[in-house]
Write a protein that holds these residues in place. Structure first.
Motif, PDB file in Angstrom:
ATOM      1  N   TYR A  62       0.830  -1.195   0.000  1.00 36.91           N
ATOM      2  CA  TYR A  62       0.000   0.000   0.000  1.00 36.91           C
ATOM      3  C   TYR A  62       0.869   1.251   0.000  1.00 36.91           C
ATOM      4  O   TYR A  62       2.045   1.215   0.351  1.00 36.91           O
TER       5      TYR A  62
ATOM      6  N   ALA B 248      -4.023   5.014   1.949  1.00 37.47           N
ATOM      7  CA  ALA B 248      -4.298   3.611   2.277  1.00 37.47           C
ATOM      8  C   ALA B 248      -3.253   3.065   3.239  1.00 37.47           C
ATOM      9  O   ALA B 248      -3.577   2.334   4.180  1.00 37.47           O
TER      10      ALA B 248
ATOM     11  N   ALA C  67      -3.768   3.016  -4.009  1.00 34.26           N
ATOM     12  CA  ALA C  67      -3.811   2.323  -2.723  1.00 34.26           C
ATOM     13  C   ALA C  67      -2.940   1.085  -2.687  1.00 34.26           C
ATOM     14  O   ALA C  67      -2.363   0.758  -1.683  1.00 34.26           O
ATOM     15  N   VAL C  68      -2.813   0.348  -3.759  1.00 36.81           N
ATOM     16  CA  VAL C  68      -2.079  -0.911  -3.755  1.00 36.81           C
ATOM     17  C   VAL C  68      -0.940  -0.810  -4.739  1.00 36.81           C
ATOM     18  O   VAL C  68      -1.121  -0.451  -5.894  1.00 36.81           O
TER      19      VAL C  68
END
Length: 418
Positions: free
Chosen positions: A129, A133, A405-406
């Motif tokens: 992340y 996030a 976010a990832v």
């Protein structure tokens, strides 16, 4: 996703990593209610027993400096498993430690072993992340880091009803063993082979050198360390303040000490909600300023005796609340700047935090182990955090961290994005 690899949700990531980040604070704090008893049992002084706490901090700092770069070279799982195994072994050896010197040496080994969980957990979060996030997930992990040292003495005090101080280290060995089993069965490797860096001394020095040249990163690391210093000062001095100055027994101390967890839980868990409305930069600024105000109030009440026991306890709880807001945001901002060497960046961050703890914990004892000594150390740390934030970090100059976010979702089998 391979059929044999179970899906690993963010909740499961939090639970697994939370067990490991809890191991360090539990190692530090579970035995705090027994410090006066240990001094009597080993026929030594209070200051000598407090140095075993310093040894744990030093081991955590040293271990992270080594294990962080190692995890960038060989992946996250192997250092995590090896370090935790060392912690379990040291915990069992403490059962036969004959002197405070042997106890101190084994506490250093415990610290080195538990450093694996502290540094690798942060690196795993950065593998998966980034941006808000990462800050949200770190809020969950720093809840553990913040609450574990506050609840651990309460747990330790209750365990002392049924066992001696050495039995507390049996409990630590069991927790470490359970954590080993959990990561072996559930946590996949999060650092792909092609993203690893060969473990070379020159490369490690170069990576650290690059980090030290990043003014904002260094400032954020220092702010994170100074915020943690307030918590560690509380941890190292509260048992003597509450038990010796105010006359509480082990169980009463544990309950009052644990009451501070409410404030840590509240601010740390409210942080993800606040992140939907504002930035980590703003929240960190609020946290350090609130910490300065709370620490000033603590010194005033300790110096004047106003309010007695709760005149000291309430400002301490406010200090914990401000720390709960600052702890996740400073690391999230720092790690967002160096995703290419997340293990090394997390290692330096953790080493500074626990290095500050090692430096701060004996100072409270040297100043007298009373409420005024405790408040003075916390106030000094809070004032330095404010200065570093505004003079070095300059939060308004930091870029927005609202990144995807990832980071490596497709590369880590079994990990499900939020």
């Amino acid at each position: 996703m391979p059929p044999s690899q179970p899906a690993l949700s963010p909740l499961k990531v939090t639970l697994v990593l939370g067990a490991f980040v809890a191991l360090g604070p539990l190692t530090i704090d579970l035995y705090l209610p027994a410090l006066p008893t240990i001094a009597s049992d080993l026929m030594t002084t209070d200051a000598a027993v407090q140095l075993t706490l310093t040894g744990t901090f030093a081991g955590l700092a040293l271990g992270q400096l080594v294990l962080g770069p190692l995890s960038d070279a060989v992946g996250r799982r192997k250092p995590l498993l090896a370090g935790t195994a060392l912690h379990v072994l040291a915990s069992l050896l403490i059962l036969v430690a004959p002197t405070v010197e042997v106890l101190g040496a084994l506490r250093v080994l415990q610290g080195i072993g538990s450093a694996a969980g502290a540094v690798v957990a942060l690196a795993v979060v950065r593998d998966l992340y980034s941006g808000r996030a990462a800050a949200s997930l770190l809020s969950r992990l720093f809840l553990v880091i913040g609450v574990a040292p506050v609840l651990a003495p309460t747990l330790g005090g209750e365990l002392l009803r049924f066992t001696s101080w050495r039995g507390l280290f049996v409990a630590l060995a069991l927790i470490g063993t359970a954590s080993l089993v959990a990561v072996a069965l559930t946590l996949p490797e999060t650092l792909p082979a092609r993203h690893r860096h060969p473990l070379r001394f020159r490369r490690t020095v170069t990576d650290y050198g690059r980090l030290f040249r990043d003014r904002a990163y260094v400032g954020l690391v220092l702010v994170a360390g100074l915020v943690i210093a307030g918590l560690f000062s509380y941890v190292s001095g509260a048992s003597f303040v509450y038990q010796q100055q105010f006359g509480l027994d082990e169980q009463q101390f544990g309950l009052l000490f644990g009451a501070g967890a409410v404030f840590l839980i509240g601010t740390t868990q409210f942080n993800p909600v606040l992140l939907r409305r504002t930035s980590p930069q703003v929240l960190l600024t609020v946290a350090v300023l609130a910490g300065l105000v709370s620490a000033t109030l603590l010194v005033v009440t300790a110096a004047t005796g106003f309010g007695g026991l709760f005149g000291v306890a309430v400002p301490l709880w406010l200090v914990l609340a401000s720390a709960g807001l600052g702890m996740p945001n400073a690391p999230a901002l720092a790690l967002s700047r160096h995703g290419e060497a997340a293990g090394t960046a997390a290692a330096l961050l953790g080493a500074v935090q626990f290095g500050v703890g090692a430096a701060v914990s004996p100072v409270v004892g040297l100043l007298g182990n009373d409420a005024l000594a405790l408040g003075s150390v916390i106030l000094a740390a809070a004032a330095l955090a404010v200065l570093v934030l505004f003079l070095v970090v300059r939060p308004r100059s930091l870029p927005d961290v609202d990144e995807p976010a990832v980071v490596q979702e497709a590369e880590v089998p079994g990990v499900i994005a939020r």
